[in-house]
Design a protein around this motif. Sequence first.
Motif, PDB file in Angstrom:
ATOM      1  N   ALA A  97       0.581  -1.125   0.065  1.00 40.04           N
ATOM      2  CA  ALA A  97       0.129   0.042   0.088  1.00 40.04           C
ATOM      3  C   ALA A  97       0.924   1.187   0.081  1.00 40.04           C
ATOM      4  O   ALA A  97       0.480   2.070  -0.770  1.00 40.04           O
ATOM      5  N   LYS A  98       1.900   1.255   0.700  1.00 38.84           N
ATOM      6  CA  LYS A  98       2.982   2.559   0.695  1.00 38.84           C
ATOM      7  C   LYS A  98       3.596   2.629  -0.598  1.00 38.84           C
ATOM      8  O   LYS A  98       3.772   3.784  -0.938  1.00 38.84           O
ATOM      9  N   ALA A 152       1.744   6.506  -7.037  1.00 38.46           N
ATOM     10  CA  ALA A 152       0.959   7.555  -7.360  1.00 38.46           C
ATOM     11  C   ALA A 152       1.213   8.958  -6.992  1.00 38.46           C
ATOM     12  O   ALA A 152       0.995   9.675  -7.902  1.00 38.46           O
ATOM     13  N   ARG A 153       2.136   9.247  -6.215  1.00 40.84           N
ATOM     14  CA  ARG A 153       2.436  10.544  -5.812  1.00 40.84           C
ATOM     15  C   ARG A 153       3.736  11.133  -6.928  1.00 40.84           C
ATOM     16  O   ARG A 153       3.624  12.037  -7.164  1.00 40.84           O
ATOM     17  N   ARG A 207       2.476   1.628  -3.610  1.00 44.38           N
ATOM     18  CA  ARG A 207       1.223   2.360  -4.433  1.00 44.38           C
ATOM     19  C   ARG A 207       1.185   3.637  -4.170  1.00 44.38           C
ATOM     20  O   ARG A 207       1.085   4.620  -5.176  1.00 44.38           O
ATOM     21  N   GLU A 208       1.086   4.072  -2.974  1.00 46.82           N
ATOM     22  CA  GLU A 208       0.949   5.519  -2.445  1.00 46.82           C
ATOM     23  C   GLU A 208       1.950   6.483  -2.988  1.00 46.82           C
ATOM     24  O   GLU A 208       2.102   7.586  -3.824  1.00 46.82           O
ATOM     25  N   GLU A 209       3.211   5.717  -2.831  1.00 46.91           N
ATOM     26  CA  GLU A 209       4.576   6.494  -3.512  1.00 46.91           C
ATOM     27  C   GLU A 209       4.522   6.541  -5.144  1.00 46.91           C
ATOM     28  O   GLU A 209       4.762   7.745  -5.544  1.00 46.91           O
TER      29      GLU A 209
END
Length: 90
Positions: free
Chosen positions: A6-7, A13-14, A9-11
């Motif tokens: 999840a982390k 996306a950012r 994927r967030e990175e």
Amino acid sequence: MKKPTAKIREEIARLQEQLKQAETRDAERIGRIALRAGIGEIEVEEADLLSAFEEVASQFRGGKKLGQGRKPETTPPNGAGEVAGQSAET
């Protein structure tokens, strides 16, 4: 320690958002320069324009140098045959 997916994927996306913003800034900058150069007033096929931009990009990346293969100009820019204040008759 491993990052949870999840982390990651967030990175991702950012970073994708940062890339999108950077590409937008680049496109706006290049677009402004192209308009100032008069490109917007020329009717040209997109493929031809892309090819010309690729050639310019290769020149600035260290490919062939600007002016390479061109003969030096032998007549003055004014076309009157004058060089540094001398007339063609002298």
